[in-house]
Design a protein around this motif. Structure first.
Motif: not given
Length: 188
Positions: A1-3, A53-58, A126-131
């Motif tokens: 929820m923070d993200a 968001a996908l780029g950040g998760s990578v 990139a900073r959260t596990p739930i992009w």
């Protein structure tokens, strides 16, 4: 929820008085078809937010927490500086002979691609596990900032004091970026 919340508020601030708002208002004034412009905005924004968001998760999978914090800090610093600097004029796409939805979709997609909001969404993702939360927050932030511009059209500048809002938003984003950057270097 923070993200979700932090991305929403950050992107909302970054979009206030931005070229996306101005182009959306110009297109709404030109076509007088709010639904088509909002639909084009929604599709362009969703696509850009998914890419970000996908780029950040990578990125999250490649580097550790400290560089991620620095990446986020730099994203906010550059967003803040971008808000405080002189703005280029927006091409009103007057020569485009495409229908309202297509003009809004393509024009806003191109304008938003590589914009400061994409970097904020990528950094938050990139900073959260739930992009998906960062993506959703960014999407809602851009829509919340831009839909009033479509509805207000030419009255936008009269109703909303864009310059002071840009300066305040820019200062807040710059300040938050400096805090994150100093934390990344262990200075705070």
């Amino acid at each position: 929820m923070d993200a979700l919340l932090s991305t929403f508020f950050s992107v909302f601030l970054a979009e206030m008085g931005d070229r996306t708002q101005i182009l959306a208002a110009v297109l709404a004034l030109r076509y007088r078809r709010n639904g088509a412009i909002i639909g084009g905005l929604a599709c362009a924004t969703l696509l850009n937010c998914i890419f970000s968001a996908l780029g950040g998760s990578v990125i999250d999978q490649w580097i550790s927490e400290t560089p991620l914090k620095l990446f986020a800090g730099l994203a906010y610093i550059f967003a803040g500086i971008g808000m405080l600097m002189w703005r280029r004029t927006v091409d009103p796409l007057a020569t485009w002979k495409t229908p309202a939805f297509l003009t809004a979709f393509l024009g806003l997609f191109i304008l938003e691609f590589g914009d400061k909001s994409q970097f904020i969404i990528a950094a938050q993702s990139a900073r959260t596990p739930i992009w998906g939360m960062a993506m959703a927050g960014g999407f809602v932030g851009i829509m919340a900032a831009t839909i009033p511009a479509i509805l207000l059209r030419a009255r936008l500048a009269q109703v909303v004091p864009l310059k002071p809002i840009r300066w305040i938003s820019g200062a807040l984003l710059l300040g938050w970026g400096l805090i994150l950057a100093t934390q990344a270097f262990g200075l705070a």
